[in-house]
Design a protein around this motif. Sequence first.
Motif: not given
Length: 755
Positions: A286-291, A248-249
């Motif tokens: 800017v993106a953060v990708v996580a669980e 998920h981003a």
Amino acid sequence: MNDLTPPLLAAASGASTAREPVRNLSRRGFLGAGSGALLLGVGLRAGPARAGGSPAEGAGAIAPKPGTRVAAFLEIRPDGTVRLLSPFVEGGQGINTGLAQTIGEELDLDPARFSVECAPPGPDYAVVNGLRLTGGSFSTRSSFDAMRRLGATAREMLLRAAAARLAVRQDELTTENGRVLHGASGRALGYGDLAEAALALVPRDDVPLRDPKTFRYIGKPVPRLDARDKSTGRAEYAIDIRLDGMLHAAVVHAPHLGTEPRSVANEAEVRAMPGVHSVHRLPGAVAVVAESWWRARKAVEALAVTWTEPAPEGVATVSGAFSSAAMLAALKSSTEPGIAAEQEGNVEAAFAGAATVIEAEYDAPYLAHAQLEPPASVARFAPDGSLDLWLPNQMPEVFQQVAAKVAGLQPDGVRIHSPMLGGFFGRHFFYGPGNPFPQAILLAKATGRPVRVLWSREEEFGMDAVRPLGFVRFRAAIGRDGLPVALTTRAVGEGPIGRWFGSIFKSPVDSSVVEGLDKKPYAIPNRRLDYVKVPHPVTIAFWRSVGHSMNDYFYESFLDEIAEAGGQDPFALRMALLRDSPRHRTLLQAAADLAGGWKRGPFAGPEGGRRARGVSMASPFGSETATIAEVSLEDGEARVHDLWIAIDPGSVVNPSIVKRQVEGAAALGLSATLLEQVVYEGGQRQARNFDAYPILDRTRMPRIHVAIVESGAPMGGIGEPGLPGVPPAVVNAVAALTGQRLRSLPLSKARLTAA
């Protein structure tokens, strides 16, 4: 931090006209049909044979001129139900139900037995003037005849198959709701039993259609096919897509459009947050990708990003000083000569001999789509390098082309999945930075896993492509009889047609800037309408009813000013100017009859207080509308009690859907009239959620009364025509009640007082 800004992304354009088919995938394969299913494309011809003599699939089965055939496909299943792959996307407008009614009428099958899905990209589906799109209120009217032929052709093939099976003449057979009947012997065969045999037959071109007098489904209020799934939570939208191994981003965008991330001061700390997979630099974001998306959002909110600086001044870009007020000032101050969009008679001579001359300027603000569905896209690369992309959209082929450029693939390597839209309104065309799907593609490519990008409400309000701010200047000449003899109109700005489809529609006049100002039915003998292009630096978009959403407000409000200057009642003036158009006079009278008769006011309301009424007409998307609004004042604001709307769409497929669409469009039009505006200050949008961007609530919702007048004219659109008449009818009522002529929306900018 991974920099995922590809140089080719800037070249991706929403104006692409190429329509590549999905290759190496048979029609039966992409329909997912089982053995014995009947697949039928209207007008399908055998394509050139491939090596080995087998019929061509994909591109080889396509007619020489894509878009000249209606490529709707039917799958008749063994249980007698039917699956339709639709050229259109269902977004609440009821098109799936309308298609099932239209095909079911000729196929002789209850629409309730249909399931409808959006077809994948392919040139067969370019059924709207050589394009494939869901918009412009085109879906039903552009496909109605073809869908009837589709149903009739399928029925005839089933009859032929049944005649062979039963060893009888075809003219001895009839059909009844999914069965072929042989009356003489009492035998019957279900459509599902005949599908395999019918599949081997060649469709005929000369199949007769039903006499409209015998219609059972068309023209009737058939229940919506999607109502149960929506009410039970089974309907699946882009936000609901879940894939194995999916990440998920969450995204934070640059505060000024056109600026880029320069650095992230705390990247290491953010990467160490629970559940975080990685941090990525994207074009303008800017993106953060996580669980999980919640962990991704918490992490992205913690980022300390430094951005490049915008230009300090001007309206050529979204500068540091850019504002809505500055953009409106630029439109007003433009001295460029206009391009004539409409010209009739001798305007100069008419003004020279006029008894009275009046002029006025009108403007309307930028508007957000403000849909409740937050934008989401899911991207997944297959082991062979091809791409699956789930995203809300209104033009699958365009999104396939753009996605291919972003991914570095050929279009046939991209499979577009088009879920039901959780909001429409023009939001789901390709608007460059206004769409999240390129981010999903880049992140899936970088991580090697499926990625869902979901924009927060704040990011959506910051990045949504907006309806353009508009400005029009009018000048009218009035004769001694109080009737207008000349009208000049100067429309200044830019519209989404020119911005996104300029390479297709090459006219020097942007129709989305002048629609609602041109081709009016009123008998004003001398007219000139000029178009002046002044580009917007912001990302502009289609918005429900497009140029009509503001231009009919401008025109119909100024028409009331003409009536006042000429000593005329506004309803009577319209009737006089419609003397050469019985269709419009009938419709205007129908609106008055629906309202219990015309009266302008002010007059006493049923519970005390003073009220007034306003009237307007509009001719959007092939339909005609007449609207009357009744208004009072409460605490300095306009309170709309009733809207009476008469609509003439020529003919209708489902009157219940027509009524609901008119009601919904009217509510959106009223919301924009009373409340909505996107305001730029210091190069940034001021509203980032519904708390600062109010929309119509239940307490402001009026009673809406709808009359459908079927004139028999060519079928018009339904999804948008109910909107444009609302703003001018309300504003004209406010003017009658207060004596204040408000030439700038929304009305919430002014405090109203009774005259």
